[in-house]
Motif scaffolding. Sequence first.
Motif: not given
Length: 293
Positions: A6-7, A21-23, A130-132, A140-141
């Motif tokens: 995810l990018s 932290a969100l990877d 950023g919230l999105l 994803r997790d």
Amino acid sequence: MSEYILSCCSTVDITEEKLNALDVRHICNRFTLNGVPYEDDLGKTMPYSEFYDRIRKGETGVTSLINTVDYVDYFAGLLSTGKDVLHVTLSSGLSGTFQSALAAADILKERFPDRKLLIVDSRAASSGYGLLMETLAGLRDGGMTIDALFDWALENRLRIHHLFCSTTLTYYVRGGRISPAAGRIGNLFGICPVMRMDHPGHLTIHSRVRTKKRALRALVDQMAELADDGERYSGRCFISHSDCEEDALTLKAQVQERFPHINGEIELYSIGTTIGCHSGPGTVAVYFFGKQR
């Protein structure tokens, strides 16, 4: 570990620590200040306080979109790991970055025929973007596939609301967001426009309020109208500001009082250098999930 990457772009206006932290991977936007080029690298090269101090002193910030060549190099590095990629861009209503990313994805199809490279136009900016990304990372997790996440992003991106106001209109006039005449009158009479992100991802003026105190209250009132379940909103909430932390803290306290069921801490971030070139100092914004824009 996820089966795909995810990018996003650095205009998400959250911290590098948060992205790690969100990877979530990111590519940096660029800007120039008085003709000198810099990377919008989440405040590492140029601290936000220095950036806004220089803007206040009259230096001119100019932004440039991430071009196709930059995206090709960046995406190729991600795809070479053997994973698929879902990349989310800054709103196409504010930048041509989305089109650059699409062009890069098309170029890379031949080099990586077995890989997926999916591009989403966030229709968002700054910490609303950023919230999105935080939300997408959580899905994803939770096991959502890349195709399902792509579809979810397209279906839900317009549920993220951006409400903001500014104590000075000078920089919005310079960026063409407000007419020069409206800017002169607004600055003369202390008018703080309350602005929103519209359906296509453009910035629009919703109302004009006299005094900063009333403008901050108007943001909270509008949030009550737009948020899921109104004052019983139980989703996530971010606030960002361009070097006016006191205003942001005031807004945070008002939101906490009005919306006691918000999920977790209201997170506070700085508006980064790319967005800040257009907003200038003195802007404060709140972001949350609600009705479709």
